[in-house]
Write a protein that holds these residues in place. Structure first.
Motif, PDB file in Angstrom:
ATOM      1  N   GLY A 148      -2.478  -9.861   9.097  1.00 22.32           N
ATOM      2  CA  GLY A 148      -2.841  -8.880   9.912  1.00 22.32           C
ATOM      3  C   GLY A 148      -2.741  -7.556   9.534  1.00 22.32           C
ATOM      4  N   VAL A 149      -2.870  -6.487  10.202  1.00 20.51           N
ATOM      5  CA  VAL A 149      -2.854  -5.186  10.014  1.00 20.51           C
ATOM      6  C   VAL A 149      -1.946  -4.575  11.073  1.00 20.51           C
ATOM      7  N   THR A 150      -0.602  -3.996  10.869  1.00 20.89           N
ATOM      8  CA  THR A 150       0.020  -3.292  11.841  1.00 20.89           C
ATOM      9  C   THR A 150       0.252  -1.896  11.575  1.00 20.89           C
ATOM     10  N   THR A 175       0.292   2.551   8.526  1.00 26.03           N
ATOM     11  CA  THR A 175      -0.278   1.291   8.419  1.00 26.03           C
ATOM     12  C   THR A 175       0.482   0.358   7.558  1.00 26.03           C
ATOM     13  N   ALA A 176       0.736  -0.701   7.764  1.00 27.74           N
ATOM     14  CA  ALA A 176       1.565  -1.624   7.083  1.00 27.74           C
ATOM     15  C   ALA A 176       1.040  -3.186   7.364  1.00 27.74           C
ATOM     16  N   ASN A 177       0.720  -3.843   6.186  1.00 23.49           N
ATOM     17  CA  ASN A 177       0.564  -5.386   6.246  1.00 23.49           C
ATOM     18  C   ASN A 177       1.630  -6.291   5.785  1.00 23.49           C
ATOM     19  N   SER A 178       2.678  -5.556   5.455  1.00 23.01           N
ATOM     20  CA  SER A 178       3.954  -6.479   4.956  1.00 23.01           C
ATOM     21  C   SER A 178       4.651  -6.951   6.071  1.00 23.01           C
ATOM     22  N   SER A 218       8.013  -3.800   5.024  1.00 23.08           N
ATOM     23  CA  SER A 218       8.532  -2.800   4.052  1.00 23.08           C
ATOM     24  C   SER A 218       7.879  -1.583   3.791  1.00 23.08           C
ATOM     25  N   LEU A 219       8.421  -0.604   3.362  1.00 22.16           N
ATOM     26  CA  LEU A 219       7.949   0.584   3.032  1.00 22.16           C
ATOM     27  C   LEU A 219       8.026   1.144   1.648  1.00 22.16           C
ATOM     28  N   ALA A 220       7.000   1.779   1.183  1.00 19.50           N
ATOM     29  CA  ALA A 220       7.299   2.258  -0.217  1.00 19.50           C
ATOM     30  C   ALA A 220       8.068   3.451  -0.236  1.00 19.50           C
ATOM     31  N   ALA A 233       7.208   6.887   0.300  1.00 21.74           N
ATOM     32  CA  ALA A 233       6.388   7.231   1.420  1.00 21.74           C
ATOM     33  C   ALA A 233       6.971   8.508   1.924  1.00 21.74           C
ATOM     34  N   PHE A 234       6.138   9.409   2.461  1.00 19.31           N
ATOM     35  CA  PHE A 234       6.447  10.614   2.899  1.00 19.31           C
ATOM     36  C   PHE A 234       7.617  10.690   3.942  1.00 19.31           C
ATOM     37  N   ASN A 235       7.553   9.713   4.924  1.00 20.77           N
ATOM     38  CA  ASN A 235       8.625   9.696   5.906  1.00 20.77           C
ATOM     39  C   ASN A 235       9.522   8.445   5.538  1.00 20.77           C
ATOM     40  N   ARG A 285      -3.679   7.100   6.091  1.00 20.24           N
ATOM     41  CA  ARG A 285      -3.849   8.452   5.324  1.00 20.24           C
ATOM     42  C   ARG A 285      -2.746   9.259   5.556  1.00 20.24           C
ATOM     43  N   GLY A 286      -2.437   9.998   4.176  1.00 19.67           N
ATOM     44  CA  GLY A 286      -1.281  10.874   4.166  1.00 19.67           C
ATOM     45  C   GLY A 286      -1.600  12.009   5.165  1.00 19.67           C
ATOM     46  N   GLY A 287      -0.355  12.749   5.297  1.00 20.73           N
ATOM     47  CA  GLY A 287      -0.577  14.117   6.214  1.00 20.73           C
ATOM     48  C   GLY A 287      -0.137  13.914   7.578  1.00 20.73           C
ATOM     49  N   VAL A 331      -7.986  -8.138  10.553  1.00 21.51           N
ATOM     50  CA  VAL A 331      -7.314  -8.995   9.447  1.00 21.51           C
ATOM     51  C   VAL A 331      -7.544  -8.393   8.064  1.00 21.51           C
ATOM     52  N   PHE A 332      -6.611  -8.401   7.185  1.00 21.18           N
ATOM     53  CA  PHE A 332      -7.053  -7.832   5.855  1.00 21.18           C
ATOM     54  C   PHE A 332      -6.872  -8.736   4.757  1.00 21.18           C
ATOM     55  N   HIS A 333      -8.076  -8.657   3.906  1.00 17.29           N
ATOM     56  CA  HIS A 333      -7.960  -9.986   2.916  1.00 17.29           C
ATOM     57  C   HIS A 333      -8.821  -9.250   1.875  1.00 17.29           C
ATOM     58  N   LYS A 385      -9.953  -5.709   1.994  1.00 19.62           N
ATOM     59  CA  LYS A 385     -10.902  -5.355   2.971  1.00 19.62           C
ATOM     60  C   LYS A 385     -10.450  -5.611   4.461  1.00 19.62           C
ATOM     61  N   TYR A 386     -11.001  -5.120   5.264  1.00 21.19           N
ATOM     62  CA  TYR A 386     -10.761  -5.638   6.495  1.00 21.19           C
ATOM     63  C   TYR A 386     -11.792  -6.828   6.771  1.00 21.19           C
ATOM     64  N   ALA A 387     -11.162  -7.925   7.619  1.00 23.25           N
ATOM     65  CA  ALA A 387     -11.929  -9.068   7.944  1.00 23.25           C
ATOM     66  C   ALA A 387     -11.799  -9.349   9.291  1.00 23.25           C
TER      67      ALA A 387
HETATM   68  C1  LIG Z   1      -4.194  -2.314   5.208  1.00 21.69           C
HETATM   69  C2  LIG Z   1      -3.097  -1.557   4.366  1.00 21.69           C
HETATM   70  C3  LIG Z   1      -1.744  -2.080   4.619  1.00 21.69           C
HETATM   71  C4  LIG Z   1      -0.749  -1.165   3.969  1.00 21.69           C
HETATM   72  N1  LIG Z   1       0.534  -1.782   4.124  1.00 21.69           N
HETATM   73  C5  LIG Z   1       1.549  -0.903   3.802  1.00 21.69           C
HETATM   74  C6  LIG Z   1       2.864  -1.439   3.790  1.00 21.69           C
HETATM   75  O1  LIG Z   1       3.103  -2.561   3.920  1.00 21.69           O
HETATM   76  N2  LIG Z   1       3.982  -0.753   3.301  1.00 21.69           N
HETATM   77  C7  LIG Z   1       3.680   0.514   2.934  1.00 21.69           C
HETATM   78  O2  LIG Z   1       4.762   1.392   2.539  1.00 21.69           O
HETATM   79  N3  LIG Z   1       2.250   1.038   2.673  1.00 21.69           N
HETATM   80  C8  LIG Z   1       1.389   0.365   3.278  1.00 21.69           C
HETATM   81  N4  LIG Z   1       0.005   0.717   3.378  1.00 21.69           N
HETATM   82  C9  LIG Z   1      -0.193   2.191   2.680  1.00 21.69           C
HETATM   83  C10 LIG Z   1       0.269   3.250   3.923  1.00 21.69           C
HETATM   84  O3  LIG Z   1      -0.164   3.082   5.067  1.00 21.69           O
HETATM   85  C11 LIG Z   1      -0.086   4.622   3.322  1.00 21.69           C
HETATM   86  O4  LIG Z   1       0.376   4.707   2.145  1.00 21.69           O
HETATM   87  C12 LIG Z   1       0.334   5.731   4.138  1.00 21.69           C
HETATM   88  O5  LIG Z   1      -0.314   6.873   4.090  1.00 21.69           O
HETATM   89  C13 LIG Z   1       1.852   5.753   3.941  1.00 21.69           C
HETATM   90  O6  LIG Z   1       2.358   6.913   4.847  1.00 21.69           O
HETATM   91  P1  LIG Z   1       2.837   8.562   4.139  1.00 21.69           P
HETATM   92  O7  LIG Z   1       1.590   8.912   3.960  1.00 21.69           O
HETATM   93  O8  LIG Z   1       3.148   9.107   5.447  1.00 21.69           O
HETATM   94  O9  LIG Z   1       3.696   8.160   3.287  1.00 21.69           O
HETATM   95  C14 LIG Z   1      -1.096  -0.023   3.779  1.00 21.69           C
HETATM   96  C15 LIG Z   1      -2.435   0.459   3.912  1.00 21.69           C
HETATM   97  C16 LIG Z   1      -3.309  -0.078   4.234  1.00 21.69           C
HETATM   98  C17 LIG Z   1      -4.704   0.498   4.552  1.00 21.69           C
END
Ligand SMILES: Cc1cc2nc3c(=O)[nH]c(=O)nc-3n(C[C@H](O)[C@H](O)[C@H](O)COP(=O)(O)O)c2cc1C
Length: 338
Positions: A24-26, A41-44, A58-60, A63-65, A93-95, A153-155, A158-160
Motif C-alpha cells: 500500500g502507500v502511506t 510518503t512511505a511504503n515501508s 522506515s525512514l532514509a 531524509a530532510f526531517n 517531493r522534497g521541500g 497500491v504500489f507495485h 508504479k501506482y496500481a
Molecule cells: C511510493 C513511495 C514510497 C516511499 N517510501 C519511502 C519509505 O518507506 N521511506 C523513506 O524514507 N522514503 C520513502 N519514499 C521517498 C520519500 O517519500 C521522499 O524521499 C520524500 O521526499 C522524503 O521527504 P523529505 O524530502 O522531507 O526528506 C517513498 C516515495 C514513494 C513515492
C-alpha cells in the motif's frame, strides 16, 4: 528466474526485485521540533504486533526531517486511498510544499491528520532501530480509523489498483482440446456483451427522449466533434452503410436535435447540434453518467476504476491505424483529402 548472487549485486536489479512485493502507500505525519507539520510518503509501513498493537516504517537517513522524526513522540500513519495518488506524489517531493492545499486536522498531540484515507493510525513512537541507510520506527497504535475507500497500491515502481481476486468471475479458459466457443474467454465477446448490458439498461432513458441506440451513438459523436460530414462518419464508423448514416442524421434533424450546415468547401453538408440538441444531449449525458455510477456500484468502486483504467489502456494501445475521430487532426486530414 534470474539469479543475482552477492558478487554481482546490482542495486537497480535489487530494487526491481523488491518492487515485485506490492504494498500500500502511506503518508506519515508528525510535528517538527520547530512546531511545523512534517510528513512524507512511505511504503515501508507494516504491521508488527496485535497485542500490543505495533506498526513499523522506515525512514532514509538522508531524509530532510530525520532529526524531527527521531525526536517526535507521536506520529500518524495514513493509508492512502486509490484516488489519493496526487497526495502521495506531493508528500514524496522534497521541500516545504507538502501540506499545500491539504487541510489537516490536529490530533490531541498536534499531529496533522489527513482526511479521506483508507485508514489512519495515531501512534506513539515506541522503538527506533538502525537499519542500514534507514532508521526503523516502531509505534504503538493509540487510535485508528478506517473507511471503505479502496487502497492505493504500489507495485514495480508504479501506482496500481487492487482488485479482489474472485474466481467466480474469471472467464472460463478454453482447454487445448476443446474447440473455442463464443462463451470462452474471447475478449470480443465480453466487450460486446458488456456494451449490450450497458445499453439495455440505458435504453429506457433513450426511448423516453424519442431516440434509438444508433441515433444516440451519432449524437454523442456530434456532441464531441463539430462539423462532421456523413462520409466522415462512414469512414470512422465502419459498422453502418452511408445510407443508414444519412437516414439517421435526417431523422435526428427532423426531431430537432441537429442542424445541417452546407459546406461548399467540403462539397457535402456538415452536422452540428441544434440548441435543443445541446440542451437535451447534455441532460442525457448526465443521465448516462448517473446510470454508469449505478452499474459501477454493482461491481464495487475499486473494480469500476480498474475496469475504466484497463479499457482506456486497451483503447490507447489498440487504436492502430484506424482514424481517430476524437483527434483534431481527423477533421483537418479529412478536409485536406476532399
Ligand atoms: C511510493 C513511495 C514510497 C516511499 N517510501 C519511502 C519509505 O518507506 N521511506 C523513506 O524514507 N522514503 C520513502 N519514499 C521517498 C520519500 O517519500 C521522499 O524521499 C520524500 O521526499 C522524503 O521527504 P523529505 O524530502 O522531507 O526528506 C517513498 C516515495 C514513494 C513515492
Amino acid at each position: 528466474m534470474q539469479d543475482h548472487s552477492v558478487q554481482t549485486f546490482d542495486p537497480k536489479a535489487f530494487r526491481a526485485a523488491l518492487g515485485t512485493f506490492a504494498t500500500g502507500v502511506t503518508v506519515i505525519t508528525a510535528v517538527g521540533q520547530d512546531g511545523k507539520s512534517i510528513g512524507l510518503t512511505a511504503n515501508s509501513f507494516n504491521s508488527v504486533s496485535l497485542d500490543p498493537p505495533l506498526v513499523l516504517w522506515s525512514l532514509a537517513k538522508k531524509a530532510f526531517n530525520l532529526q524531527d522524526f527521531v525526536a517526535a513522540k507521536h506520529w500518524a500513519v495514513h493509508i492512502l486511498s486509490a484516488d489519493q495518488e496526487q497526495m502521495s506524489n506531493q508528500f514524496a517531493r522534497g521541500g516545504a510544499e507538502k501540506f499545500a492545499g491539504v487541510e489537516p486536522v490536529s490530533s490531541e498531540h498536534g499531529v496533522p491528520l489527513l482526511q479521506n484515507c483508507a485508514a489512519r493510525f495515531e501512534c506513539t513512537s515506541t522503538f527506533q532501530y538502525e537499519g542500514g541507510d534507514h532508521i526503523i520506527f516502531v509505534g504503538e497504535v493509540k487510535k485508528f480509523e478506517r473507511n471503505d475507500h479502496p487502497p492505493l497500491v504500489f507495485h514495480a515502481g508504479k501506482y496500481a489498483l487492487a482488485s479482489l481476486k474472485d474466481n467466480d468471475f474469471s472467464p472460463p479458459r478454453a482447454t487445448g482440446t476443446e474447440p473455442p466457443t463464443f462463451r470462452s474467454d474471447m475478449l470480443g465477446y465480453m466487450v460486446g456483451r458488456a456494451r449490450k448490458n450497458f445499453l439495455d439498461s440505458m435504453r429506457v432513458h433513450l426511448e423516453s427522449n424519442g431516440l434509438n441506440d444508433y441515433e444516440w451513438r451519432l449524437l454523442t459523436i456530434i456532441l464531441t466533434k463539430k462539423n462532421l460530414t456523413a462520409s466522415m462518419f462512414e469512414r470512422f464508423n465502419k459498422d453502418a452503410a452511408l445510407e443508414t448514416i444519412l437516414a439517421t442524421l435526417e431523422s435526428l434533424r427532423q426531431k430537432g436535435w441537429i442542424e445541417m450546415v452546407s459546406d461548399e468547401g467540403l462539397g457535402e453538408p456538415t452536422y452540428t447540434l441544434s440548441q435543443k440538441g445541446v440542451y437535451d444531449s447534455v441532460r442525457l449525458l448526465a443521465i448516462a453518467k448517473s446510470h454508469e455510477e449505478h452499474l459501477m456500484e454493482k461491481m464495487g468502486y475499486a473494480d469500476g476504476m480498474l475496469l475504466k483504467s484497463l479499457l482506456n489502456k486497451f483503447i490507447q494501445k489498440t487504436e492502430g491505424s484506424s482514424p481517430n475521430l476524437w483527434s483534431d487532426e481527423f477533421v483537418l486530414k479529412e478536409k485536406a483529402a476532399q
